[in-house]
Design an enzyme around this catalytic site. Structure first.
Site, PDB file in Angstrom:
ATOM      1  N   GLY A  55      -1.627  -3.209   2.081  1.00  0.00           N
ATOM      2  CA  GLY A  55      -2.451  -3.426   3.281  1.00  0.00           C
ATOM      3  C   GLY A  55      -3.497  -4.511   3.029  1.00  0.00           C
ATOM      4  N   HIS A  56      -4.152  -4.429   1.890  1.00  0.00           N
ATOM      5  CA  HIS A  56      -5.123  -5.473   1.520  1.00  0.00           C
ATOM      6  C   HIS A  56      -4.419  -6.823   1.378  1.00  0.00           C
ATOM      7  CE1 HIS A  56      -7.178  -1.785  -0.247  1.00  0.00           C
ATOM      8  NE2 HIS A  56      -8.136  -2.274   0.502  1.00  0.00           N
ATOM      9  N   LYS A 100      -6.824  -0.318  10.617  1.00  0.00           N
ATOM     10  CA  LYS A 100      -6.818   1.067  10.147  1.00  0.00           C
ATOM     11  C   LYS A 100      -8.225   1.661  10.265  1.00  0.00           C
ATOM     12  CE  LYS A 100      -7.517   3.108   6.527  1.00  0.00           C
ATOM     13  NZ  LYS A 100      -7.782   3.496   5.171  1.00  0.00           N
ATOM     14  N   SER A 153      -6.551   3.291  -0.225  1.00  0.00           N
ATOM     15  CA  SER A 153      -6.895   3.475  -1.643  1.00  0.00           C
ATOM     16  C   SER A 153      -7.053   4.955  -1.950  1.00  0.00           C
ATOM     17  CB  SER A 153      -8.200   2.750  -1.963  1.00  0.00           C
ATOM     18  OG  SER A 153      -8.103   1.396  -1.575  1.00  0.00           O
ATOM     19  N   ARG A 154      -7.445   5.740  -0.941  1.00  0.00           N
ATOM     20  CA  ARG A 154      -7.688   7.168  -1.175  1.00  0.00           C
ATOM     21  C   ARG A 154      -6.401   7.990  -1.219  1.00  0.00           C
ATOM     22  NH1 ARG A 154     -12.805   6.061   1.880  1.00  0.00           N
ATOM     23  NH2 ARG A 154     -14.464   6.598   0.432  1.00  0.00           N
TER      24      ARG A 154
END
Ligand code: AMP
Length: 289
Positions: A39-40, A152, A189-190
């Site tokens: 996503g990044h 998001k 990331s979570r």
């Protein structure tokens, strides 16, 4: 592929971009907290399309974490992050220490009442003030022509766009689509906090948004039954502790408690084990599926 330059101070950052700025190149910026995923990378790739040189930052911003949140445990994977950024086309990584961003005596913060007090802001008091403060600082440090953010974090992107407008910041804000795993879970990331069992259950959040979207497309226009449908979908995973599931106006975040219309925002947040997950969609648009 041009090599990635890592800079840790504002002075070094400004120096690294001096030539590009003087020669009139467009600077693109993608701020992150690291533990990067595809996503990044998609934001960086988008930035390469709309600018000449892309800067990214990795900074786990203490100001946006509440006292009981995961600041100390937030995943940190700098080596892998650098490889991902370089491969995606990022040229400069700003990787400051906390003391570089918040030197001794720092005390000015950005407040955006109203919009920052609903949805995630209600359960995370002070969170968006922390986000806006660091984003304003990073924008001033990098001085980009264009900055890219992910849909998001819909509320975050909306608040940043409002701050940019309210403060006349000379930057163009781009909001990019959410990248998802094959089963629909929004990349985050979570997600690495999830156990194997929780990971299997996690796409129910997305499924709730999709069920509401399908009902909307089938003609349902009343908020209450749509919300009931979404809540029922999430309740199929007993481990999910729902924080909110709401229908709101996508521009001013006012609540839709009667009738909904095309493009209205479905926003959801829930705790699953030690991960707080969020997702969203815009009813009846290509953004939702
Ligand atoms: P973070 O590192 O979580 O603070 O996110 C940095 C930027 O990446 C923010 O603009 C996020 O909205 C964006 N982002 C996070 N997850 C995704 C995703 N799954 N797809 C696209 N962008 C994302």
């Amino acid at each position: 592929m041009a090599a990635l330059r890592v800079v840790r101070s504002v002075t070094a950052l400004r120096r690294a971009l001096e030539d590009e700025r003087l020669s009139g190149q467009r600077i693109g910026f993608v701020p992150t907290m690291g533990a990067l995923h595809a996503g990044h990378a998609s934001l960086v790739q988008h930035a390469t399309q709309v600018s000449d040189v892309v800067v990214s930052s990795i900074f786990v911003n203490p100001l946006q974490f509440g006292p009981k949140e995961d600041l100390a445990h937030y995943p940190r994977t700098p080596e892998a992050d650098m490889a991902l950024l370089e491969a995606a086309g990022c040229r400069v990584l700003f990787l400051p220490e906390v003391s570089e961003v918040y030197p001794q005596g720092f005390c000015t913060t950005v407040q955006l009442p109203g919009l920052s007090e609903v949805l995630c802001g209600r359960s995370r008091p002070g969170h968006f003030s922390g986000v806006l403060t660091v984003v304003l600082k990073l924008l001033n440090m990098v001085q980009p022509d264009v900055a890219c953010f992910g849909r998001k974090d819909f509320q975050q992107a909306l608040l940043i766009a409002r701050m940019v407008r309210d403060f006349n910041l000379p930057v163009q804000v781009e909001v990019c689509p959410t990248l998802r795993e094959a089963d629909g879970l929004a990349m985050s990331s979570r997600n690495r906090y999830l156990s194997a069992e929780e990971r299997v259950a996690a796409p129910a959040l997305r499924a709730a948004v999709l069920a509401m979207d399908a009902a909307f497309r089938a003609g349902e226009r009343a908020a209450a039954p749509l919300l009931a449908l979404g809540r029922a979908r999430i309740a199929t995973v007993p481990r999910f502790a729902l924080d909110y599931l709401e229908l709101r106006d996508p521009q001013d975040l006012s609540e839709r408690d009667g009738a909904v219309k095309q493009g209205d925002l479905v926003a959801v947040a829930a705790q699953l084990g030690s991960a707080r997950l969020i997702d969203n969609g815009l009813l009846g648009t290509e953004e939702a599926p």
